[in-house]
Design an enzyme around this catalytic site. Structure first.
Site: not given
Ligand code: ATP
Length: 870
Positions: A278, A281, A283, A325, A610, A614, A704
């Protein structure tokens, strides 16, 4: 009665709520009382009594019970009683620890529980999914989990993944039309079901069933159980513990045989062998890991990182690549418009004149092709879009008014693969489609350009000039969106094919400053041997400009676009990733490939995400990190960690915590193993030297099971220190029991064993009982003192840090009081098989125990000096 899919949305509302209006707050309350919480009933939880009883299932405890019974039969009632009392106290300690660890884990689960957006009291509010009730109207966006079953009221290109329910992995397109006749679940396209999630589009639905009344609730018993898996470290330690136990049991069996052969009493020899087993070990190893991990996750939650999978805490300590991002994570996500570009000129925001047709059109486009709202300062929606409507309000064009005047008739929602969004409105009697999005994507779709109030053909020269302007904005770290429109004639329903032959209106640039703490966090990463990498959907030049400001990128050649890796094989990508710190215009598929490439190079990779798309990359990463504020529910579900402040610096802090937790666990294990080893050495020596056994069984059990557990836990709760970030990441496959670690356990155990035997020999000059008392006292106290040695790999004797662990000091004082009481209170002597010590003898015991402190600290100092020289 007809099913909900066989009647209209309006009829459904009437049936459920008796009215077409959304529920009032009072009605919500009534419904919640009537229908209960929106939860699936989990399997029954273990009661505290059950947990307590489980403590007696342990193999060692069973041996001890047998030992108690044997000593009872042999007439040693005292020993039997002591063993049983000690086992009971130990079981109580174990129960308290297990219950606490479970409580902290379940409170953590609540913190990261899913949310839903519901329409209540006229406003859209986010609430925990468990609070959704029948009759609620739930709003849906891409990436949302569907919290309950219900009838769709609104659908804008809504697609839902119902694979959890139907097994169908393709997204199902939904609409609101009533269905005639009976159809199976998968074909009820005007219904949504709990447990599925939105892959595309927008919509809203009326809740018709919650909790166990949902389709998923009906099959809840078939769902896989959500019990916590053991972490790799726990598995590793369990396996080590098992092997060690076998060796020790064999050793104890031999010792038992030798004692019997020497003519010893069989009962005594048996008891001693059991007690030594005991004592030797370890445990408690795996339960210590659970306690320390759960404490670590509590601390992390307070620091904005919620751990969803316990394994992540260990993994964090080994992270060598952090892919992050940009928008919102490295930057503040507080966007403000800086410039317009219209009529071939750049117009700073304070010079915008909406009496001019093109500028007015650009502003109108930016508030109409936009999902954000700002009601009385409460901003809901994407910050990029919020920046646009805020500018509108400043210039007297209010989003709400514009949207009422030109209601949206159709839309193609934004998605980060397409990087575009379009909406359809009737403006001055014409159907007009407005498109906004990434400039490089948009420019490929132009047919004409508006200059003032004229529209003419779009030329290559226009394209070149606009691209140059886009480049200029981006170099300043600005985010740029392009805007265009076209008349669609009679068409009032949009498809993706409509997003061509557009009329260019202008660009809008926005500033999103880096977070103040990003730069320091990036520097911290680099110091800790971790490579920070930016992966963003934004433009390459914008991304590079921001990355340079915060220190992620040094040379422009370290930035690339996602498309560049499309044609690369996985092997080529493995070489390529080494030279790249910024990936721009990345799609979710690129993210997975980048993670995999780094993993194949032997790295532990953390990746943020996000959006709904993704989720696969988050699952692929060793530590998937989702955004608590802006992240979709699906991404949170796929992640092993959720940031409640969406901040890159929090990931770095979490890595520091992960490293500290690992170090603390290691220190705890070192404490337990070295102390146990000291005891074994003493016994071994006595046995070889033909001396009487140095400890009575009760001594070993006392140490222990009582005085040892508390310092071990206290070491696990050692305050975190920043110096862990000066080391390189721990190699991925490194076993906790490295050669170096075992050597430390060996030397420290040796020191404890030697001092114990010196005490024994001093006492042995008088009699065997005194010898055994002094050996017991010294071993127990030396192990308490040794707790302080195990605080750090470095000598800390003369540092403030020596006294910074209040739990350890508490455990030490309590242990010392107990052992001193046992040695000095005459009433306890016969129970604990000791004899009274004189003050001189008592201080000899203390002195010998304390000697371990300078000796082991000195060894640490020598090692440190040697390491530095190397
Ligand atoms: P991250 O990936 O760092 O969050 P991000 O927000 O630019 O960056 P996305 O949200 O994928 O990435 O957007 C990609 C592209 O799409 C942007 O760079 C922009 O040119 C365009 N975009 C982003 N939001 C909008 C929207 N609401 N309407 C139209 N185009 C958009």
């Amino acid at each position: 009665m007809k099913e909900f899919y066989q009647i209209s949305g309006e009829e459904s509302k009437q049936r459920v709520n008796g009215t077409l209006e959304p529920l009032t707050m009072e009605e919500v309350k009534k419904h919640q009382e009537k229908y209960g919480p929106n939860e699936l009933v989990e399997g029954k939880k273990k009661t505290t009594i059950q947990i307590f009883l489980e403590q007696f299932k342990d193999f060692l405890v069973i041996i001890l019970i047998v030992a108690a019974v044997v000593s009872g039969f042999l007439g040693d009632a005292e020993s039997a009683a002591v063993i049983l009392i000690v086992i009971t106290i130990n079981a109580i300690l174990g129960t308290v620890q297990t219950v606490k660890a479970e409580q902290s884990l379940s409170s953590l689960k609540k913190l990261s529980g899913p949310e839903a957006k519901v329409l209540r009291g006229g406003n859209i509010i986010p609430i925990p999914s468990a609070k959704v009730t029948v009759g609620d109207i739930v709003m849906l966006d891409a990436g949302d989990y569907i919290p309950a079953d219900g009838r769709l009221l609104e659908s804008a290109s809504l697609k839902v993944d119902e694979s959890a329910l139907t097994g169908e992995s393709l997204g199902v397109e939904k609409n609101t039309e009533t269905i005639c006749g009976e159809v199976p679940l998968g074909d009820r396209i005007n219904m949504v079901y709990s447990g599925s999630f939105v892959t595309y589009g927008r919509g809203s639905f009326l809740v018709t069933g919650i909790g166990m009344e949902t389709e998923v609730g009906k099959i809840a018993s078939l769902l896989k159980s959500t019990s916590e898996k053991r972490t790799p470290l726990q598995i590793n330690l369990d396996q080590f513990g098992q092997k060690l136990s076998i060796i020790i049991l064999v050793f104890c069996a031999i010792l038992f045989g030798v004692n019997v052969l020497r003519g010893g009493n069989i009962g005594d020899a048996f008891l001693f062998a059991v007690a030594l087993a005991v004592a030797a070990i370890p445990e408690a190893l795996s339960s210590i890991v659970t306690i320390v991990l759960s404490f670590g996750t509590q601390k992390m939650a307070k620091e904005h990182a919620i751990i969803r999978k316990l394994q992540a805490v260990e993994g964090l300590g080994s992270v060598s690549i952090i892919c992050s991002d940009k928008t919102g994570t490295l930057t503040q996500n507080k966007m403000t418009v800086e410039d317009y570009y219209v009529n071939e000129t750049r117009v700073p925001v304070d010079q915008i004149d909406i009496k001019r047709p093109a500028q007015s059109m650009l502003l109108l486009c930016s508030v109409l092709c936009n999902d954000s709202t700002n009601v009385d300062g409460v901003e809901i929606g994407d910050p990029t879009e919020t920046a646009l409507i805020n500018l509108g309000s400043r210039l007297g064009v209010f989003a709400q008014d514009a949207r009422e005047k030109y209601p949206r008739e159709s839309e193609n929602p934004f998605d980060s693969d397409r990087k575009l969004m379009s909406t359809l409105h009737t403006i001055d009697g014409n159907h007009v489609m407005i498109v906004k999005g990434a400039v490089d994507v948009l420019l490929n779709r132009m047919k004409s350009i508006q200059i003032h109030d004229q529209v003419r053909d779009f030329t290559e020269e226009d394209r070149r000039i606009i691209e140059a302007q886009n480049q200029e904005f981006s170099k300043g770290g600005l985010r740029v969106l392009g805007f265009a429109y076209k008349e669609t004639g009679d068409r009032c329903d949009l498809t993706l094919e409509d997003e061509t032959d557009l009329v260019f209106v202008g660009l809008i640039s926005m500033m999103d400053p880096p977070r103040e703490e990003s730069k320091a966090a990036v520097a911290e990463c680099k110091k800790a041997g971790i490579r920070p990498i930016m992966i963003t959907g934004d433009h390459k030049v914008t991304a590079a400009a921001i990355a340079k400001r915060i220190g992620i990128l040094e040379q422009d050649s370290e930035a690339c676009e996602g498309a560049e890796i499309d044609h690369m094989s996985d092997e080529q990508l493995k070489d390529f990733v080494e030279g790249i710190s910024v990936y721009a215009r990345v799609s979710p598929e690129h993210k997975i490939r980048i993670v995999r490439a780094w993993q194949e190079k032997g790295n532990i990779v953390s990746m943020t995400g996000d959006g709904v798309n993704d989720a696969p990359a988050l699952k692929q990463a060793d530590i998937g990190v989702a955004m608590g504020i802006t992240g979709s529910e699906v991404s949170k579900d796929a992640a092993s960690m959720v940031l409640t402040d969406d901040n890159f610096a929090t990931i770095v802090k979490a890595v520091e915590n992960g490293r500290n937790v690992y170090r603390n666990i290691k220190n705890s294990i070192q404490f337990l193993l070295s102390g146990n080893f000291g005891a074994i050495l003493a016994v071994l020596y006595a046995s070889i030297a033909g001396l009487p056994v140095p400890f009575a069984p009760v001594h070993l059990l006392f140490i222990n099971l009582l005085t040892d557990s508390l310092p071990a836990i206290a070491l696990g709760l050692e305050p975190h220190s920043e110096d862990v970030m000066e080391e390189k990441p721990r190699p991925m496959n490194e076993s906790i029991l490295t050669k170096d670690f075992l050597l430390k356990i060996g030397t420290e155990g040796l020191s404890i064993g030697i001092t114990t035997m010196i005490a024994f020999m001093i006492g042995y000059r008088q009699n065997a009982l005194l010898a055994s008392t002094m050996a017991f006292g010294t071993l127990c106290t030396a192990r308490l003192v040794h707790g302080f040695n195990c605080k750090s790999d470095y000598p800390v004797l003369f540092q403030k840090r020596f006294f910074n662990n209040i739990y350890l000091i508490g455990a030490f004082v309590l242990g010392l009081v107990l052992i001193t009481g046992v040695m000095m209170v005459p009433g306890l002597h016969s129970i604990f098989k000791v004899q009274s010590l004189s003050i001189g003898q008592l201080f000899t015991v203390y002195g010998l125990a304390v000697v371990n402190l300078p000796v082991i600290q000195l060894i640490k100092a020598v090692k440190q000096a040697y390491r530095k020289r190397k």
